[in-house]
Design a protein around this motif. Structure first.
Motif, mmCIF file in Angstrom:
data_model
loop_
_atom_site.group_PDB
_atom_site.id
_atom_site.type_symbol
_atom_site.label_atom_id
_atom_site.label_comp_id
_atom_site.label_asym_id
_atom_site.label_seq_id
_atom_site.Cartn_x
_atom_site.Cartn_y
_atom_site.Cartn_z
ATOM 1 N N PHE A 32 -33.084 45.964 65.308
ATOM 2 C CA PHE A 32 -32.849 45.930 63.862
ATOM 3 C C PHE A 32 -32.256 47.243 63.356
ATOM 4 O O PHE A 32 -31.444 47.256 62.439
ATOM 5 N N THR A 33 -32.660 48.356 63.956
ATOM 6 C CA THR A 33 -32.195 49.666 63.491
ATOM 7 C C THR A 33 -30.994 50.193 64.277
ATOM 8 O O THR A 33 -30.404 51.195 63.887
ATOM 9 N N ALA A 34 -30.617 49.519 65.356
ATOM 10 C CA ALA A 34 -29.562 50.039 66.237
ATOM 11 C C ALA A 34 -28.221 50.193 65.524
ATOM 12 O O ALA A 34 -27.562 51.233 65.651
ATOM 13 N N ASP A 35 -27.794 49.171 64.800
ATOM 14 C CA ASP A 35 -26.486 49.239 64.133
ATOM 15 C C ASP A 35 -26.460 50.326 63.057
ATOM 16 O O ASP A 35 -25.548 51.160 63.045
ATOM 17 N N PRO A 36 -27.435 50.363 62.151
ATOM 18 C CA PRO A 36 -27.436 51.456 61.167
ATOM 19 C C PRO A 36 -27.555 52.837 61.832
ATOM 20 O O PRO A 36 -26.920 53.785 61.378
ATOM 21 N N ASP A 37 -28.338 52.938 62.910
ATOM 22 C CA ASP A 37 -28.468 54.226 63.600
ATOM 23 C C ASP A 37 -27.111 54.722 64.091
ATOM 24 O O ASP A 37 -26.806 55.909 63.999
ATOM 25 N N ARG A 38 -26.299 53.817 64.623
ATOM 26 C CA ARG A 38 -24.963 54.204 65.108
ATOM 27 C C ARG A 38 -24.089 54.702 63.949
ATOM 28 O O ARG A 38 -23.368 55.690 64.078
ATOM 29 N N LEU A 118 -24.598 49.766 55.880
ATOM 30 C CA LEU A 118 -25.860 49.752 56.625
ATOM 31 C C LEU A 118 -26.569 48.409 56.473
ATOM 32 O O LEU A 118 -27.040 47.829 57.459
ATOM 33 N N SER A 119 -26.630 47.913 55.254
ATOM 34 C CA SER A 119 -27.337 46.649 54.995
ATOM 35 C C SER A 119 -26.599 45.457 55.576
ATOM 36 O O SER A 119 -27.230 44.519 56.060
ATOM 37 N N GLU A 120 -25.283 45.476 55.535
ATOM 38 C CA GLU A 120 -24.528 44.346 56.087
ATOM 39 C C GLU A 120 -24.784 44.201 57.577
ATOM 40 O O GLU A 120 -24.924 43.087 58.084
ATOM 41 N N ALA A 121 -24.879 45.317 58.275
ATOM 42 C CA ALA A 121 -25.180 45.268 59.708
ATOM 43 C C ALA A 121 -26.548 44.615 59.940
ATOM 44 O O ALA A 121 -26.706 43.777 60.838
ATOM 45 N N GLN A 122 -27.522 44.959 59.120
ATOM 46 C CA GLN A 122 -28.856 44.378 59.282
ATOM 47 C C GLN A 122 -28.907 42.936 58.799
ATOM 48 O O GLN A 122 -29.579 42.103 59.403
#
Length: 165
Positions: A32-38, A118-122
């Motif tokens: 869940f956090t991987a995309d925003p982390d990148r 960030l939100s769109e990725a999640q």
């Protein structure tokens, strides 16, 4: 967890089944956090910045003290995060209208754009998972999450949810 368990047997989970659920939560959170982390890594930001941006978006004009309560972090930690977000023109701090000692927080245009990325990725990840799991599983998942919150967390969550409706 294996699908062979009936709903009734899941009411009496073994320690091993609970361990598997705990581990599933850890790995799901990593996903869940991987995309925003990148996205954040390229900006030298971390999850604390993401959480602050998220909740400022959810409650524009929120106060620093309210954000402290929602995030459950120290004032010193939040001040470091807010200082960088304000310096980088992602968050604006305005003097309170009813109490001049208060600081109301708002996302700037650049902050809104970052929050949307960030939100769109999640949302993409959640949408796919919800679609794969089906409506009954989604409802069950929400019930489990709600049951894991303590009373104050549940109150804060309900307050945010109600404010957006």
């Amino acid at each position: 967890m294996p699908e062979s368990h009936s709903g009734e047997s899941l009411l009496f989970l073994t320690d091993e089944q609970l361990r598997q659920g705990i581990e599933a939560m850890y790995f799901a959170y990593r996903g869940f956090t991987a995309d925003p982390d990148r996205i954040l890594a390229g900006m030298a930001y971390g999850r604390a910045h993401h959480r602050a941006i998220h909740f400022i978006k959810r409650a524009p004009g929120t106060t620093v003290s309210n954000l402290l309560a929602i995030l459950g972090v120290t004032k010193q930690s939040l001040n470091r995060v807010l200082r960088t977000l304000i310096e980088d023109d992602l968050v604006e701090s305005r003097v309170g209208t009813s109490d001049r000692r208060e600081r109301n927080l708002f996302l700037t245009e650049a902050g809104e754009a970052l929050e949307n990325r960030l939100s769109e990725a999640q949302r993409t990840r959640m949408r796919a998972a919800y679609r794969d799991a089906g409506p009954e599983a989604v409802l069950g998942f929400r019930k489990v999450l709600d049951a894991m919150m303590d009373g104050e967390m549940r109150r804060q969550y309900a307050s945010l949810r109600d404010a957006s409706q």
